[in-house]
Enzyme design. Structure first.
Site, PDB file in Angstrom:
ATOM      1  N   HIS A  28      98.712  22.928   8.762  1.00 14.49           N
ATOM      2  CA  HIS A  28      99.309  22.519   7.540  1.00 14.49           C
ATOM      3  C   HIS A  28      98.116  21.625   6.847  1.00 14.49           C
ATOM      4  O   HIS A  28      98.556  20.273   6.741  1.00 14.49           O
ATOM      5  CB  HIS A  28     100.533  21.891   7.363  1.00 14.49           C
ATOM      6  CG  HIS A  28     101.218  21.838   6.288  1.00 14.49           C
ATOM      7  ND1 HIS A  28     102.407  21.526   6.027  1.00 14.49           N
ATOM      8  CD2 HIS A  28     100.821  21.448   5.192  1.00 14.49           C
ATOM      9  CE1 HIS A  28     102.897  21.398   4.768  1.00 14.49           C
ATOM     10  NE2 HIS A  28     101.786  21.404   4.182  1.00 14.49           N
TER      11      HIS A  28
ATOM     12  N   HIS B 137      95.670  20.415   2.982  1.00 10.54           N
ATOM     13  CA  HIS B 137      95.518  20.620   1.837  1.00 10.54           C
ATOM     14  C   HIS B 137      94.111  20.049   1.454  1.00 10.54           C
ATOM     15  O   HIS B 137      93.814  18.973   0.973  1.00 10.54           O
ATOM     16  CB  HIS B 137      96.287  19.952   0.589  1.00 10.54           C
ATOM     17  CG  HIS B 137      97.697  20.173   1.015  1.00 10.54           C
ATOM     18  ND1 HIS B 137      98.234  21.073  -0.139  1.00 10.54           N
ATOM     19  CD2 HIS B 137      98.687  19.966   1.873  1.00 10.54           C
ATOM     20  CE1 HIS B 137      99.726  21.342   0.413  1.00 10.54           C
ATOM     21  NE2 HIS B 137      99.838  20.723   1.619  1.00 10.54           N
ATOM     22  N   PHE B 138      93.035  20.755   1.764  1.00  7.29           N
ATOM     23  CA  PHE B 138      91.589  20.519   1.668  1.00  7.29           C
ATOM     24  C   PHE B 138      90.931  20.569   0.079  1.00  7.29           C
ATOM     25  O   PHE B 138      89.965  20.271   0.102  1.00  7.29           O
ATOM     26  CB  PHE B 138      90.846  21.215   2.804  1.00  7.29           C
ATOM     27  CG  PHE B 138      90.888  20.685   4.074  1.00  7.29           C
ATOM     28  CD1 PHE B 138      91.769  19.452   4.257  1.00  7.29           C
ATOM     29  CD2 PHE B 138      90.340  21.202   5.086  1.00  7.29           C
ATOM     30  CE1 PHE B 138      91.768  19.086   5.592  1.00  7.29           C
ATOM     31  CE2 PHE B 138      90.505  20.757   6.560  1.00  7.29           C
ATOM     32  CZ  PHE B 138      91.268  19.606   6.615  1.00  7.29           C
ATOM     33  N   ARG B 139      92.033  21.078  -0.871  1.00  5.81           N
ATOM     34  CA  ARG B 139      91.654  20.957  -2.281  1.00  5.81           C
ATOM     35  C   ARG B 139      90.399  21.854  -2.952  1.00  5.81           C
ATOM     36  O   ARG B 139      90.375  21.550  -4.268  1.00  5.81           O
ATOM     37  CB  ARG B 139      91.313  19.468  -2.636  1.00  5.81           C
ATOM     38  CG  ARG B 139      92.437  18.262  -2.128  1.00  5.81           C
ATOM     39  CD  ARG B 139      93.734  18.626  -2.639  1.00  5.81           C
ATOM     40  NE  ARG B 139      94.529  17.510  -2.295  1.00  5.81           N
ATOM     41  CZ  ARG B 139      95.890  17.538  -2.562  1.00  5.81           C
ATOM     42  NH1 ARG B 139      96.460  18.716  -2.564  1.00  5.81           N
ATOM     43  NH2 ARG B 139      96.666  16.649  -2.148  1.00  5.81           N
TER      44      ARG B 139
ATOM     45  N   ASN C  31      97.940  25.540  -2.819  1.00  7.54           N
ATOM     46  CA  ASN C  31      98.550  25.107  -4.143  1.00  7.54           C
ATOM     47  C   ASN C  31      96.824  24.329  -4.841  1.00  7.54           C
ATOM     48  O   ASN C  31      96.862  22.871  -4.810  1.00  7.54           O
ATOM     49  CB  ASN C  31      99.330  23.902  -3.977  1.00  7.54           C
ATOM     50  CG  ASN C  31      99.292  22.810  -2.945  1.00  7.54           C
ATOM     51  OD1 ASN C  31      98.374  22.925  -2.015  1.00  7.54           O
ATOM     52  ND2 ASN C  31      99.861  21.799  -3.441  1.00  7.54           N
TER      53      ASN C  31
ATOM     54  N   HIS D  93     108.165  25.554   1.868  1.00  9.04           N
ATOM     55  CA  HIS D  93     108.237  24.255   1.543  1.00  9.04           C
ATOM     56  C   HIS D  93     109.905  23.979   1.263  1.00  9.04           C
ATOM     57  O   HIS D  93     110.067  24.712   0.044  1.00  9.04           O
ATOM     58  CB  HIS D  93     107.253  23.676   0.299  1.00  9.04           C
ATOM     59  CG  HIS D  93     107.600  22.195  -0.104  1.00  9.04           C
ATOM     60  ND1 HIS D  93     106.833  21.408   0.013  1.00  9.04           N
ATOM     61  CD2 HIS D  93     108.858  21.593  -0.573  1.00  9.04           C
ATOM     62  CE1 HIS D  93     107.022  20.125  -0.472  1.00  9.04           C
ATOM     63  NE2 HIS D  93     108.404  20.419  -0.888  1.00  9.04           N
TER      64      HIS D  93
ATOM     65  N   HIS E 228     106.844  20.826   7.325  1.00  8.66           N
ATOM     66  CA  HIS E 228     107.368  19.374   7.162  1.00  8.66           C
ATOM     67  C   HIS E 228     108.920  19.128   7.267  1.00  8.66           C
ATOM     68  O   HIS E 228     109.588  18.443   6.470  1.00  8.66           O
ATOM     69  CB  HIS E 228     106.974  18.766   6.049  1.00  8.66           C
ATOM     70  CG  HIS E 228     106.669  19.646   4.816  1.00  8.66           C
ATOM     71  ND1 HIS E 228     107.744  20.243   4.353  1.00  8.66           N
ATOM     72  CD2 HIS E 228     105.579  19.679   3.889  1.00  8.66           C
ATOM     73  CE1 HIS E 228     107.425  20.760   3.137  1.00  8.66           C
ATOM     74  NE2 HIS E 228     106.167  20.449   2.846  1.00  8.66           N
TER      75      HIS E 228
ATOM     76  N   ASP F 293      99.878  17.957   7.337  1.00  4.52           N
ATOM     77  CA  ASP F 293     100.139  17.892   5.590  1.00  4.52           C
ATOM     78  C   ASP F 293      99.047  16.998   4.882  1.00  4.52           C
ATOM     79  O   ASP F 293      99.334  16.264   4.007  1.00  4.52           O
ATOM     80  CB  ASP F 293     101.525  17.549   5.344  1.00  4.52           C
ATOM     81  CG  ASP F 293     101.966  18.186   3.947  1.00  4.52           C
ATOM     82  OD1 ASP F 293     101.328  18.729   3.301  1.00  4.52           O
ATOM     83  OD2 ASP F 293     102.962  17.602   3.465  1.00  4.52           O
TER      84      ASP F 293
ATOM     85  N   HIS G  89      94.946  12.248  -2.143  1.00  7.60           N
ATOM     86  CA  HIS G  89      94.798  11.881  -3.619  1.00  7.60           C
ATOM     87  C   HIS G  89      93.992  10.591  -3.740  1.00  7.60           C
ATOM     88  O   HIS G  89      94.063   9.823  -2.762  1.00  7.60           O
ATOM     89  CB  HIS G  89      96.368  11.884  -4.389  1.00  7.60           C
ATOM     90  CG  HIS G  89      96.942  12.870  -4.421  1.00  7.60           C
ATOM     91  ND1 HIS G  89      96.869  13.976  -4.976  1.00  7.60           N
ATOM     92  CD2 HIS G  89      98.000  13.154  -3.322  1.00  7.60           C
ATOM     93  CE1 HIS G  89      97.947  14.923  -4.854  1.00  7.60           C
ATOM     94  NE2 HIS G  89      98.740  14.302  -3.818  1.00  7.60           N
TER      95      HIS G  89
HETATM   96  O1  DOR Z   1     103.354  15.650  -0.580  1.00  2.48           O
HETATM   97  C1  DOR Z   1     102.865  16.619  -1.082  1.00  2.48           C
HETATM   98  N1  DOR Z   1     101.622  16.893  -1.241  1.00  2.48           N
HETATM   99  N2  DOR Z   1     103.708  17.580  -0.712  1.00  2.48           N
HETATM  100  C2  DOR Z   1     103.440  18.991  -1.214  1.00  2.48           C
HETATM  101  O2  DOR Z   1     104.332  19.935  -0.984  1.00  2.48           O
HETATM  102  C3  DOR Z   1     102.061  19.111  -1.503  1.00  2.48           C
HETATM  103  C4  DOR Z   1     101.085  18.010  -1.068  1.00  2.48           C
HETATM  104  C5  DOR Z   1      99.932  18.290  -2.136  1.00  2.48           C
HETATM  105  O3  DOR Z   1      99.372  19.168  -2.185  1.00  2.48           O
HETATM  106  O4  DOR Z   1      99.546  17.081  -2.653  1.00  2.48           O
HETATM  107 ZN    ZN Z   2     101.805  20.585   2.348  1.00  5.06          ZN
END
Ligand code: DOR
Ligand code: ZN
Length: 408
Positions: free
Chosen positions: A42, A44-46, A76, A167, A221, A294, A298
Site C-alpha cells: 500500500h 502512493h508514489f504520486r 488515486n 478503503h 489500513h 500507506d 504531501h
Molecule cells: O491519508 C490518506 N492519504 N488516506 C488515503 O486514503 C489517501 C492518501 C493519499 O493519497 O494522500
Molecule cells: Zn492509502
C-alpha cells in the site's frame, strides 16, 4: 557473487550466504540479522500528476532505505488509474523513473474502481494486483458511493478472480459527520468526524458483499477494535477476508495532534490509544495479516494549511521497519510477526512468486529519525525525533546490493 558471512538467521543460527551478482562483494555480517526484503502492499508514489509530492526516483530510494524491494501503488493519481490505457501510460512513466534512479524496484499497481469505467476491469485482470475501492472520499476524487456500483465491482472481481482492496469509510456517514462538525478548526476534529463507527459501517458492508459474491477482500489500513471484531468473525466464518494495518495506526495515537497538527492528519485518522493495543493484539492473534505503510506524502507547505485544506496522508516507508524492530525490543512483536506482516502474508494473499531479495538488519543499532536523511521528496516525517533500536543496513534487490548508508 555477493558473499555474506556469519549472518544471524531468524532460527538463531549462523550461516554463510552466496548470492549471484556481477560484482564480487564479501560482507562480514556478524552483527547483522537476515530477513526477507519487505513487501509494501500500500503506497502512493504520486505518478502521474502529483510529482511535486513524490516520484518513483525518490520513492525507490526511500523504499530501498526502508528495506522494501516490492511495492503496490494506489490509483488515486492525476488522472486516476481507471482505464487500461491510463494503466499502460502509468507503467511507462514508472519504468522511466525507475531506470533513471537505477533501482529496478519490483512493483504492482492497483486499478481504481470507478462507476463510469466498470467495463475496464476485466481488461486489466492480468496487469494489476487488485481493484482499489474507495468506499469513502479521501485524497483525490475516486469514490464508489452508491450501492449498485459497489455490488457490480464485487461481482465483477469475483467472476475474474480478482482481489478487491477497500478503503473502508462509509461515505454517507462521513457526509453527515462533516455537516455535524462543520466550523470546527482544530485538527483533532478529524478523528471525531472520521469516527470508528464510520470505518466499522463500511467494513461490515464490504464483508457482506464478499460473502454474497465470494469475492477475495483485502481491508486496507485497519485502525480500530471495531473493525478487528468484524474481521475476526469473517475469518472464523471462513471468508477470504484479509486485513492490513499501518505503522501510523500502531505507533501514533490521537494525543499527537497537539504537537504534530496537520502532519498527523490522515485517512482513516489516528485513534485513541486503546485501539493501538487492540491492533498489536490482533497481529499476535493472526487477525491482522499485513502491514501497509500507506506512504502518502504531501509537501510541508500543504500540511501546514488549516484544517479542511490540509491534505490527508503521511510518508512512512523509510521508518516502518525501524519502528517494528523497536517494537520487537519492547516485547510487543516477535521477529516472526514482523516477517509475516511485511513479507510472508502479502506473498500468500496476493499470490506473488518467491524471490531471493533480502534485508540485513542491525538489531542493536540505535538512531534518531532525522528528516535530513530521509529520501522521500516531501522531506518530513511524524516520527522525526524518535530514538529507535533496530535498523536496516543493507538491502539486496535481485543481484544488486545497496549499502543503505551510501544512498544519497
Ligand atoms: O491519508 C490518506 N492519504 N488516506 C488515503 O486514503 C489517501 C492518501 C493519499 O493519497 O494522500
Ligand atoms: Zn492509502
Amino acid at each position: 557473487m555477493i558473499h555474506i558471512n556469519n549472518i544471524q538467521t531468524l532460527a538463531n543460527q549462523r550461516k554463510n550466504l552466496s548470492l549471484p551478482s556481477a560484482a564480487e562483494i564479501t560482507l562480514n555480517a556478524e552483527q547483522l540479522t537476515l530477513l526477507p526484503a519487505l513487501i509494501d502492499p500500500h503506497v502512493h508514489f504520486r505518478t502521474p500528476g502529483l510529482e511535486h509530492k513524490e516520484d518513483w526516483r525518490t520513492a525507490a530510494k526511500a523504499s530501498i532505505c526502508g528495506g522494501y524491494t516490492t511495492v503496490f501503488d494506489m490509483p488515486n493519481t492525476l488522472p486516476p488509474t481507471v482505464t487500461a490505457e491510463l494503466l499502460r501510460e502509468k507503467k511507462q512513466l514508472i519504468d522511466k523513473q525507475l531506470a533513471e534512479a537505477g533501482i529496478p524496484l519490483r512493483y504492482h499497481l492497483f486499478f481504481g474502481a470507478d462507476k463510469n469505467h466498470l467495463d475496464e476491469i476485466p481488461k486489466v485482470k492480468a496487469a494489476v494486483i487488485g481493484i482499489k475501492v474507495f468506499m469513502g472520499c479521501s485524497t483525490g476524487n475516486l469514490v464508489i458511493d452508491d450501492d449498485s456500483s459497489l455490488h457490480a465491482v464485487f461481482a465483477i472481481a469475483a467472476s475474474q478472480d480478482m482481489l478487491v482492496a477497500v478503503h473502508a469509510e462509509d461515505e454517507s456517514m462521513l457526509q453527515q459527520q462533516k455537516i455535524k462538525y462543520s466550523g470546527h478548526t482544530d485538527y483533532s476534529i478529524h478523528s471525531t468526524i472520521r469516527s470508528p463507527e464510520v470505518a466499522a459501517r463500511a467494513v461490515e458492508k464490504a464483508i457482506a458483499l464478499a460473502r454474497l459474491y465470494k469475492t477475495r477482500l483485502y481491508i486496507l489500513h485497519v485502525s480500530t477494535l471495531d473493525e478487528i471484531n468484524l474481521i475476526k468473525a469473517a475469518k472464523a466464518e471462513g471468508l477470504a477476508v484479509y486485513a492490513e494495518t499501518t505503522p501510523h495506526h500502531l505507533f501514533i495515537n490521537d494525543s499527537a495532534y497537539e504537537q504534530w497538527r496537520g502532519k498527523v492528519v490522515m485517512n482513516p485518522p489516528i485513534r485513541p490509544a486503546p485501539h493501538q493495543a487492540a491492533l498489536f493484539a490482533a497481529i499476535r492473534d493472526n487477525i491482522i495479516d499485513t502491514l501497509g505503510t500507506d506512504h502518502a506524502p504531501h509537501t510541508l507547505e500543504e500540511k501546514i494549511l488549516p484544517y479542511g485544506k490540509c491534505p490527508s496522508g503521511i510518508p512512512g516507508i523509510e521508518t516502518a521497519l525501524p519502528l517494528l524492530l523497536n517494537a520487537y525490543h519492547e516485547g510487543l512483536l516477535t521477529l516472526e510477526h514482523i516477517v509475516a506482516l511485511t513479507s510472508t502474508r502479502a506473498r500468500e494473499i496476493f499470490r506473488l512468486p518467491v524471490n531471493e531479495d533480502i534485508v540485513l538488519v542491525d538489531l542493536n543499532k540505535q538512531a534518531i529519525v532525522n528528516e535530513n536523511t530521509l529520501k522521500t521528496k516531501c522531506g518530513w516525517s511524524p516520527f522525526v525525533g524518535r530514538r529507535l533500536t533496530g535498523w536496516p543496513v543493507y538491502t539486496i534487490l535481485g543481484d544488486q546490493l545497496f549499502n543503505l548508508s551510501e544512498i544519497k
